[in-house]
Write a protein that holds these residues in place. Structure first.
Motif, PDB file in Angstrom:
ATOM      1  N   VAL A 120      30.675  47.988  46.175  1.00 25.65           N
ATOM      2  CA  VAL A 120      31.640  48.265  45.128  1.00 25.65           C
ATOM      3  C   VAL A 120      32.125  46.865  44.342  1.00 25.65           C
ATOM      4  O   VAL A 120      32.249  45.975  45.199  1.00 25.65           O
ATOM      5  CB  VAL A 120      33.096  48.922  45.419  1.00 25.65           C
ATOM      6  CG1 VAL A 120      33.512  48.400  46.453  1.00 25.65           C
ATOM      7  CG2 VAL A 120      33.574  49.396  44.309  1.00 25.65           C
ATOM      8  N   TYR A 121      32.252  46.878  43.073  1.00 25.95           N
ATOM      9  CA  TYR A 121      32.436  45.725  42.152  1.00 25.95           C
ATOM     10  C   TYR A 121      33.686  46.100  41.632  1.00 25.95           C
ATOM     11  O   TYR A 121      34.118  46.879  41.300  1.00 25.95           O
ATOM     12  CB  TYR A 121      31.348  45.250  41.410  1.00 25.95           C
ATOM     13  CG  TYR A 121      30.031  45.173  41.965  1.00 25.95           C
ATOM     14  CD1 TYR A 121      29.072  45.861  42.116  1.00 25.95           C
ATOM     15  CD2 TYR A 121      29.667  43.756  42.706  1.00 25.95           C
ATOM     16  CE1 TYR A 121      27.938  45.821  42.782  1.00 25.95           C
ATOM     17  CE2 TYR A 121      28.289  43.759  43.289  1.00 25.95           C
ATOM     18  CZ  TYR A 121      27.592  44.812  43.079  1.00 25.95           C
ATOM     19  OH  TYR A 121      26.321  44.494  43.825  1.00 25.95           O
ATOM     20  N   LEU A 122      34.216  44.715  41.092  1.00 28.58           N
ATOM     21  CA  LEU A 122      35.372  44.932  40.480  1.00 28.58           C
ATOM     22  C   LEU A 122      35.560  43.652  39.337  1.00 28.58           C
ATOM     23  O   LEU A 122      35.672  42.645  39.703  1.00 28.58           O
ATOM     24  CB  LEU A 122      36.964  44.864  40.904  1.00 28.58           C
ATOM     25  CG  LEU A 122      38.237  45.149  40.170  1.00 28.58           C
ATOM     26  CD1 LEU A 122      38.269  46.430  39.502  1.00 28.58           C
ATOM     27  CD2 LEU A 122      39.387  44.688  40.961  1.00 28.58           C
ATOM     28  N   GLN A 123      35.109  43.928  38.239  1.00 27.12           N
ATOM     29  CA  GLN A 123      34.990  43.070  37.217  1.00 27.12           C
ATOM     30  C   GLN A 123      36.388  42.992  36.438  1.00 27.12           C
ATOM     31  O   GLN A 123      36.857  43.842  35.936  1.00 27.12           O
ATOM     32  CB  GLN A 123      33.984  43.485  36.279  1.00 27.12           C
ATOM     33  CG  GLN A 123      33.962  42.252  35.007  1.00 27.12           C
ATOM     34  CD  GLN A 123      33.314  40.770  35.392  1.00 27.12           C
ATOM     35  OE1 GLN A 123      32.284  40.765  36.204  1.00 27.12           O
ATOM     36  NE2 GLN A 123      33.984  39.875  35.116  1.00 27.12           N
ATOM     37  N   MET A 124      37.236  41.509  36.548  1.00 25.22           N
ATOM     38  CA  MET A 124      38.423  41.371  36.002  1.00 25.22           C
ATOM     39  C   MET A 124      38.227  40.527  34.952  1.00 25.22           C
ATOM     40  O   MET A 124      37.960  39.130  35.071  1.00 25.22           O
ATOM     41  CB  MET A 124      39.129  41.035  37.058  1.00 25.22           C
ATOM     42  CG  MET A 124      39.429  41.905  38.463  1.00 25.22           C
ATOM     43  SD  MET A 124      40.646  41.243  39.636  1.00 25.22           S
ATOM     44  CE  MET A 124      39.818  39.814  40.112  1.00 25.22           C
ATOM     45  N   SER A 125      38.759  40.916  33.858  1.00 29.69           N
ATOM     46  CA  SER A 125      38.827  40.032  32.484  1.00 29.69           C
ATOM     47  C   SER A 125      40.317  39.950  32.024  1.00 29.69           C
ATOM     48  O   SER A 125      41.051  40.730  32.472  1.00 29.69           O
ATOM     49  CB  SER A 125      37.853  40.618  31.644  1.00 29.69           C
ATOM     50  OG  SER A 125      36.498  40.790  31.954  1.00 29.69           O
ATOM     51  N   SER A 126      40.420  39.217  31.282  1.00 28.27           N
ATOM     52  CA  SER A 126      41.699  38.756  30.602  1.00 28.27           C
ATOM     53  C   SER A 126      43.024  38.981  31.496  1.00 28.27           C
ATOM     54  O   SER A 126      43.864  39.479  31.618  1.00 28.27           O
ATOM     55  CB  SER A 126      42.144  40.033  29.427  1.00 28.27           C
ATOM     56  OG  SER A 126      41.026  39.871  28.425  1.00 28.27           O
TER      57      SER A 126
END
Length: 121
Positions: free
Chosen positions: A78-84
């Motif tokens: 599982v991935y969590l792409q975190m931006s801003s």
């Protein structure tokens, strides 16, 4: 048994991005829900995002539009792409996996050890 290995945490400036990964291994028959929680200093652990086996997602209001959860079933990841990213996103992020183990076919809930995300200039 089952192990969860997280990676991708670190120090990032406000407005930056990070991608967290969590891979499950061991006696796994099938994986149901996968998710990410976080715990900031002095606060309770809270849900960040979850994804079902049917790819239905839900997010905490505080991260909607900035974070994206996804999964690769072939890799049990599982991935969590975190931006801003914001300073208030600073926390230890924990992976959570709800699966059926292949030894006794019982449903069990597993947690990773956590990975620290620090958002600071």
């Amino acid at each position: 048994q089952v192990q969860l290995v997280e990676s991708g945490g670190g120090l990032v400036q406000p407005g930056g991005s990070l991608r967290l990964s969590c891979t499950a291994s061991g006696y796994i028959f099938s994986i149901n829900n996968m998710g990410w929680y976080r715990q900031a200093p002095g606060k309770e652990r809270e849900l960040v995002a979850r994804i079902t086996s049917g790819d239905i997602t839900n997010y905490a209001d505080s991260v909607k539009g900035r974070f994206t959860i996804s999964r690769n079933n072939a890799k049990n990841t599982v991935y969590l792409q975190m931006s801003s990213l914001k300073p208030e996103d600073t926390a230890v992020y924990y992976c959570n996996v709800d699966l059926i183990n292949s030894r006794d076919y019982k449903a069990m809930d597993y947690w990773g050890k956590g990975t620290l995300v620090t958002v600071s200039s």
